[in-house]
Structures are given as C-alpha cells and as structure tokens.
Design a protein around this motif. Sequence first.
Motif, PDB file in Angstrom:
ATOM      1  N   HIS A 211       2.204 -31.650  10.572  1.00  0.00           N
ATOM      2  CA  HIS A 211       0.993 -31.342   9.811  1.00  0.00           C
ATOM      3  C   HIS A 211      -0.216 -32.003  10.456  1.00  0.00           C
ATOM      4  O   HIS A 211      -1.274 -31.373  10.631  1.00  0.00           O
ATOM      5  N   ASN A 215      -3.542 -30.102  12.092  1.00  0.00           N
ATOM      6  CA  ASN A 215      -4.924 -30.433  11.745  1.00  0.00           C
ATOM      7  C   ASN A 215      -5.764 -30.686  12.995  1.00  0.00           C
ATOM      8  O   ASN A 215      -6.888 -30.174  13.131  1.00  0.00           O
ATOM      9  N   SER A 254      -3.890 -26.381   7.257  1.00  0.00           N
ATOM     10  CA  SER A 254      -4.759 -27.028   8.252  1.00  0.00           C
ATOM     11  C   SER A 254      -5.943 -26.136   8.583  1.00  0.00           C
ATOM     12  O   SER A 254      -5.817 -24.916   8.577  1.00  0.00           O
TER      13      SER A 254
END
Length: 254
Positions: A211, A215, A254
């Motif tokens: 994750h 991002n 994201s």
Amino acid sequence: MSALTNVRTALRERYQRAALLDAAGQMRECVEYLQHPEILVAEFSDSYLTASEYDRRDQEFWAPPEDLPRRRVSDDVCDQLVRASQVRVLDDPEHCFRYVAREIFPLRAELGGHAEGDRRAAGLDYVGLIAADPCVPVLGVVHVPADRTVFLSLMRLLTCLAEVATEAQVDRANRFLFRGVLPPEPTFDLHVLTESPPDLDAQPPISHLTHDLANVFVTLLRDEWQFPNMLRNIYCLRMSLKDFDGGMQVDWKS
C-alpha cells in the motif's frame, strides 16, 4: 506494423523474476522499491517506451484457447463480474463500473510456448469501464493470497498498465474493447481484487508495504512530464463470491 511479438519490457522481466522468489524475497523487493521509488518509476517509463514500439492497433487482442483449465478463484470472480450489470465500490460511490472483457494480454500475439501457469499470470484478469465524462478504463487483476503476495499482484498490474497505455494500444483497446468511448489519452483506474474475507489485522507486513509503495508510485508518476494524467487511483478491493450482489469493499486506495 511492428513485427515484435511477446515483447518483454523491463517491468515484465522484473515481475517474472519476483514471481520466482518466496514471500520474504518479494518483501525485500518491495522494501528496496520503497527506499528508491525512482527506480520503479524509471522501470515503468522504460517499459512504456518499449511497449510503444509494439503497434498492432488493427488486430484484436489475442484470445487464449477455450479449453485451458479454469482457475478456480480467478475465473469464479470474473464470472461474477460478467453477470453484474454494474459493480459498485461501496466505500467510493462514484466508482461504479461495468465489466468489459477478461484475460487481456497486452503485448502477446500468441502463446509462444509459455507454460499455462505463466500465461495465466501474465496479463489482466479483467477490464472494465466507468461511465464518467470522460470515461475511465479500469484494469484489474485478481489476487489469490494462497498463490502470491499482493506486492506481486501490484507488479503485474503496473506491468500491464505500461503495456496498455501507449498511443497504439489505447487506440487498439478503444476499437476492440471499449467501442470508441475512450478519450485519446485516458486516465486509468487500477484494481487489485481479492475474494478472501476481510481480516485487516491479520494482513502480513508486505501488504501494508505494498500500500505504501502504491501511494508513492501514484504520486511520483503524476510528477513525470510524460504521465501526469495517466493514473487516477489504485484500489485494493474485496468481494464475496458466496453472496456477491454487485458490491465491493475497499481495503485501501492510493
């Protein structure tokens, strides 16, 4: 028309090497990218340039033979998407899409002697469309936790984005998949979709690191002069095969 077939980009080679590693090795790859995210963006840019040499805009995407064995989870998930007239992302009401196609292998002209397992993991599991203004194409891979880490699923997704988003490939997809509704330079949404029940507290560290990497990648790609509007969001989504009613939940975005 280019004579290239089964093009191997930098990201595809990286993805295929990572697929041979165990979970610990894949986590090391993810951490290295987080420490030097510019490397991932450079590999993406290089892959996009390599894919730009591939021009088969007048040919439909290669379809795998119908008699190949089914993948239990991935095929069952796609079957549910086919049946749903619209798929809703429950935590993001504006993200409502319809299924368009399954098993798209962006730069593959033929099977080319690859093993069935490699073929199954090579491309996109599904393609969808958000009927916005302008329309937003959706590229999705089905993440099967028993088979691979979410990092590997993200790598496959970014590999396919680099291979789909070139001028010739967008023209090709617009003609044969999206029936002319895409703008010339569309903005994509990406999905990592899993069927397993949510248990976020039990997620392995690599899931949280993935994750973080998503991002960083989204942010850096928007700063690249070539790609400021290519990517809108990356979603990690969950659905239930047992009681799927067209709704999905967001693990992260994201």
